[in-house]
Structures are given as structure tokens and as C-alpha cells.
Write an enzyme that holds these catalytic residues in place. Structure first.
Site, PDB file in Angstrom:
ATOM      1  N   TYR A  67      68.872 -41.079  17.855  1.00 20.34           N
ATOM      2  CA  TYR A  67      70.203 -41.278  18.430  1.00 20.34           C
ATOM      3  C   TYR A  67      70.331 -42.618  19.149  1.00 20.34           C
ATOM      4  CZ  TYR A  67      71.695 -36.687  17.004  1.00 20.34           C
ATOM      5  OH  TYR A  67      72.051 -35.609  16.234  1.00 20.34           O
ATOM      6  N   ASP A  85      81.650 -41.156  17.193  1.00 23.48           N
ATOM      7  CA  ASP A  85      81.870 -42.554  17.582  1.00 23.48           C
ATOM      8  C   ASP A  85      83.158 -42.673  18.397  1.00 23.48           C
ATOM      9  OD1 ASP A  85      84.239 -43.255  15.830  1.00 23.48           O
ATOM     10  OD2 ASP A  85      82.826 -42.792  14.232  1.00 23.48           O
ATOM     11  N   HIS A 144      82.847 -32.610  18.044  1.00 22.35           N
ATOM     12  CA  HIS A 144      81.387 -32.640  17.909  1.00 22.35           C
ATOM     13  C   HIS A 144      80.717 -33.504  18.979  1.00 22.35           C
ATOM     14  CE1 HIS A 144      81.701 -31.408  13.391  1.00 22.35           C
ATOM     15  NE2 HIS A 144      81.865 -30.393  14.213  1.00 22.35           N
ATOM     16  N   CYS A 168      71.765 -34.498  39.483  1.00 27.14           N
ATOM     17  CA  CYS A 168      70.800 -33.562  40.073  1.00 27.14           C
ATOM     18  C   CYS A 168      69.440 -34.197  40.347  1.00 27.14           C
ATOM     19  CB  CYS A 168      70.623 -32.333  39.191  1.00 27.14           C
ATOM     20  SG  CYS A 168      69.761 -32.636  37.617  1.00 27.14           S
ATOM     21  N   LEU A 199      88.067 -40.639   0.042  1.00 25.02           N
ATOM     22  CA  LEU A 199      87.573 -41.519  -1.009  1.00 25.02           C
ATOM     23  C   LEU A 199      87.599 -40.793  -2.351  1.00 25.02           C
ATOM     24  CD1 LEU A 199      86.353 -44.315  -1.619  1.00 25.02           C
ATOM     25  CD2 LEU A 199      84.100 -43.332  -1.177  1.00 25.02           C
TER      26      LEU A 199
END
Length: 241
Positions: free
Chosen positions: A56, A97, A112, A142, A206
Site C-alpha cells: 500500500y 484514490d 471502499h 491513543c 471500456l
């Protein structure tokens, strides 16, 4: 259209592909190169957080180097025009994004999650992040380390804002899906929900999606070309209305 409509637009990875962000399920997509069960599940993160963070972190840096394309910009223009005419655009994205926002869209629902945010597993605090995450990073809320994870929905997790999304969909005069595979649920089920509610449906992609047969109309081609054409049609109808 005599009155300004309310549109519900669902976007998927196909709208960001021309910005250099990989799709997931197409031939050559991200999940053809990487095993999602080792990178995109809570269990994978628990077993090897360093490996998941590396994946990520690379995607986050790729996103920061990317830019919105004409499809994102067109939807931002449509949102502004609908609002000015008294209508509304509900923009829901499966993408993690921020290209819709950077193109000027003001209200985006990320079902998501968002790659430029992190969430603490210990206290659930969500914070903006543009830097690499690691197991050594402590939560600013925290103070505990080891719990900062990407604020994205992984396999086996429930998408975000489900009630809000369904309410918005059922308010719509037109349902539009852009750049979606039609194979990822619950998002793939929204066209069926729209049809049962009597809402016209339209696909921009597409190539035909897995559930293309459920759409009343379609435009096929690269998103950067097909979406602006669709938006110009909508704007012309607004001007004529």
C-alpha cells in the site's frame, strides 16, 4: 428533462486507469500480479503487516504522482451544473484514490475507503496520511504503535456508508456506472436495485461489464473520451430544459 435531475454515478477502477492507476480484475490488472489474500485481508495484515504496508505504500506513492483525467473533470463539471440548476449528483466510488476530489468534485462517497487515510486498530481514529505507514508508527490519538493500517476496505470487510448509498440511489432519476467490472458486490448489485425501483440505467465502460445486460443504455470507449461526451449530452439537456 423539464426539471433538473438527480443522478447517481458509481465509478470503478476504469475511470482512473488512464491516470496511471491500475485496475484490479482486468487482464493484467493488480490481482493478476499479486495475491489479494496475502495483501488485502485483515488476516494478511495480522500475519505480515510489513508486507501489506509495503504494497500500500507503493500504491500511495503512485497515487500521489498521478493526476485526474478528463473523465474526473467532466463529472466535477456535471456536479456543479446540476447544483446550479437545482439538481444533484450523488457520486459514489469504489476507488480508494482522491482523483475525483482533485478534479473538483465536492461530495464523494468512498465506499471502499481512502488510500490517503490511515486507521488505528486500537482506537479507530482515522487520520490523513501521505507518508509511508509502518508497524513502528504510533497513533496520534491513543499513542499506541503497531495498529495503523490503510483506511481501505479489505476482502471480508463490509463497505462503508451502505445505508447512505442506498438512500441516495433510490432518490435518483438516472443510475450511471462508469469503469466498473460488474463483478464486485455489493456495488455490482446497484444496477439491479435501480431497475427494481424503476430508475433508468446507463453504463460507461471500456468494454461491456459482467452485468452489462442489466443496463438500458451504454457508451463504450476510454473513460477520458466517453465520460466527457456523456456529460456534454447531460449539460445540453439541462440547457434545453
Amino acid at each position: 428533462m423539464t426539471d433538473a435531475p438527480t443522478l447517481f454515478v458509481l465509478t470503478g477502477a476504469g475511470i482512473s486507469a488512464e491516470s496511471g492507476l491500475g485496475t484490479f480484475r482486468d487482464k493484467g490488472g493488480i490481482w493478476s500480479k499479486f495475491d489479494p489474500m496475502k495483501l488485502a485481508t485483515p488476516e494478511a495484515f495480522a500475519a505480515d503487516p510489513t508486507h501489506v504496508h509495503a504494497f500500500y505504500n507503493a500504491r500511495r506513492q503512485n497515487l500521489l504522482a498521478a493526476a485526474p483525467n478528463p473523465a474526473h473533470a467532466a463529472l466535477a463539471r456535471l456536479e456543479a451544473a446540476l447544483e446550479e440548476a437545482g439538481g444533484r449528483l450523488h457520486l459514489v466510488t469504489q476507488n480508494i484514490d482522491d482523483l475525483h476530489e482533485r478534479a473538483g468534485s465536492r461530495r464523494v462517497i468512498h465506499m471502499h475507503g481512502e488510500l490517503l487515510k490511515a486507521r488505528c486498530l486500537h482506537c479507530e481514529e482515522v487520520v490523513e496520511t501521505r507518508v509511508d505507514l509502518s508497524t513502528a508508527q504510533a497513533c496520534g490519538a491513543c499513542g499506541r504503535a503497531g495498529g495503523m493500517r490503510p483506511h481501505v476496505v479489505w476482502f471480508g470487510e463490509i463497505p462503508l456508508f451502505m445505508d447512505e448509498i442506498e438512500t441516495a440511489l433510490l432518490e435518483a432519476d438516472l443510475f450511471v456506472a462508469i469503469g466498473t467490472s460488474g463483478s464486485v458486490y455489493p456495488a455490482a448489485g446497484y444496477v439491479g436495485l435501480a431497475r427494481r425501483a424503476g430508475i433508468p440505467t446507463h453504463e460507461i465502460n471500456l468494454e461491456p461489464s459482467d452485468n452489462a445486460h442489466l443496463f438500458d443504455g451504454a457508451d463504450y470507449g476510454p473513460a477520458s473520451e466517453a465520460v466527457p461526451v456523456f456529460v456534454e449530452r447531460m449539460l445540453a439537456e439541462l440547457r434545453e430544459g
